[in-house]
Scaffold this motif. Structure first.
Motif, short mmCIF file in Angstrom:
data_model
loop_
_atom_site.label_atom_id
_atom_site.label_comp_id
_atom_site.label_asym_id
_atom_site.label_seq_id
_atom_site.Cartn_x
_atom_site.Cartn_y
_atom_site.Cartn_z
N VAL A 31 2.47 2.81 -4.81
CA VAL A 31 3.63 1.95 -5.05
C VAL A 31 3.29 0.89 -6.09
N LEU A 47 13.16 -0.02 -5.01
CA LEU A 47 12.22 0.21 -3.91
C LEU A 47 12.99 0.55 -2.65
N LYS A 55 7.72 -5.10 0.88
CA LYS A 55 8.36 -4.96 -0.42
C LYS A 55 8.55 -6.32 -1.10
N THR A 156 15.72 -3.63 -3.64
CA THR A 156 15.29 -2.94 -2.43
C THR A 156 16.50 -2.46 -1.66
N VAL A 182 8.63 3.55 -0.38
CA VAL A 182 7.53 2.82 0.26
C VAL A 182 7.35 3.38 1.66
#
Length: 328
Positions: A31, A47, A55, A156, A182
């Protein structure tokens, strides 16, 4: 590129940058690499992962290590475009009594913007990011304002909880260079997380680069060589993702809409950035294979047949690589 050039001094900072992120983030090496690839390529990164996987911490740590201005926006259903872009304020000069409007810049005027849970805000607010992500400018009341350079959006989204969310439209998904997933940490990494986050250590991230260094590396990425064979392979892979365009049977069956030309552009830039990140000045097929999934997984619209057969975008991409191999 030649050795003993100023770029060598910048390349020597990339490993310390990884190490700096490692002081705050345990594991997640792939990542971190893809995040840095997005930064060097000058693109934005989406993400996707369950809550609590670090994150936000990763993005904040990146901003600290790069000495970039960092801002976080929590996207909610009641968030308005002006909450991101800014708004005009009516001000009065107490000396003359003259009134005038002044544009108050919003949080988007930053180097590193974390758009947390982007899919929790309505399309009107999501669309407010489109111009900024593509043009690096913000238009308000007939005036165009440039954004700081570098400008990097990290968004995210939670793949599990879909109640009350607004899925990102394809036009906005296409603005993201990479779609990074992730995953949960390994057992040892999870143990290290417990030790690191429950002790007295401050976890301060050392500063490694300035904004000027990032801009210089982004310019260097454009100079990385890509051979005709690799360019041709990327072109065939992207075109094969479109049903009816010579695509393999599995793709025709599983895909409703394939990737556009921006996917090829993104794959070339990402491959160049990965090569530079590893100290090479030529991209190879290994770079393409490593990045084709994060580059294309959000650019494929799957069919009902794929959902019925429980096939995801990564399955389609694996079929593409098998059907369109690199020329021997």
């Amino acid at each position: 590129m030649q050795n003993d050039s100023p770029i060598d001094a910048l390349l020597s900072k990339l490993q310390p940058l990884r190490d700096a992120l490692g002081t705050a983030v345990v594991g997640q090496h792939e990542v971190v690499e893809q995040l840095l690839i997005g930064l060097l390529a000058g693109g934005h990164v989406l993400l996707e992962g369950a809550p609590g996987l670090g994150k936000t911490l990763l993005v904040r740590s990146l901003g600290q290590a790069l000495e970039l201005q960092f801002r976080r926006v929590q996207f909610t259903p009641d968030l308005m475009p002006s909450d991101i872009l800014g708004t005009e304020l009516l001000e009065e000069d107490h000396g003359t009594g003259h009134r005038h409007f002044r544009f108050q810049q919003g949080p988007i005027f930053t180097h590193l913007l974390l758009a947390d849970e982007l899919n929790r805000t309505p399309p009107k607010t999501q669309a407010a990011l489109l111009e900024a992500m593509q043009e690096r400018t913000v238009s308000y009341a007939g005036t165009t304002y440039p954004l700081p350079a570098p400008f990097f959006v990290l968004a995210t989204q939670n793949p599990i909880e879909q109640a009350g969310t607004y899925p990102l439209p394809e036009a906005q998904l296409d603005r993201f260079l990479l779609h990074v997933r992730v995953d949960y940490p390994t057992e040892q990494e999870e143990r290290d997380i417990l030790v690191q986050t429950t002790g007295s250590s401050s976890g301060t991230v050392p500063k490694v680069m300035h904004a000027e260094d990032v801009l210089a590396l982004q310019a260097a990425v454009r100079q990385v060589h890509v051979s005709d064979d690799v360019l041709g392979w990327i072109t065939r892979l992207v075109r094969a993702s479109r049903p009816g365009a010579g695509a393999p049977d599995a793709v025709n069956h599983w895909i409703k809409w394939g990737a556009g030309p921006r996917a090829g552009q993104s794959l070339v830039l990402a491959a160049k950035a990965r090569a530079l990140l590893q100290g090479r000045f030529a991209a190879t097929r290994d770079d393409v294979q490593a990045l084709i999934a994060p580059v294309m997984r959000h650019r494929l619209l799957l069919s009902f047949a794929a959902e019925a057969e429980q096939k995801g975008a990564d399955d389609v991409i694996a079929a593409l690589l098998q059907a369109v191999p690199f020329p021997a």
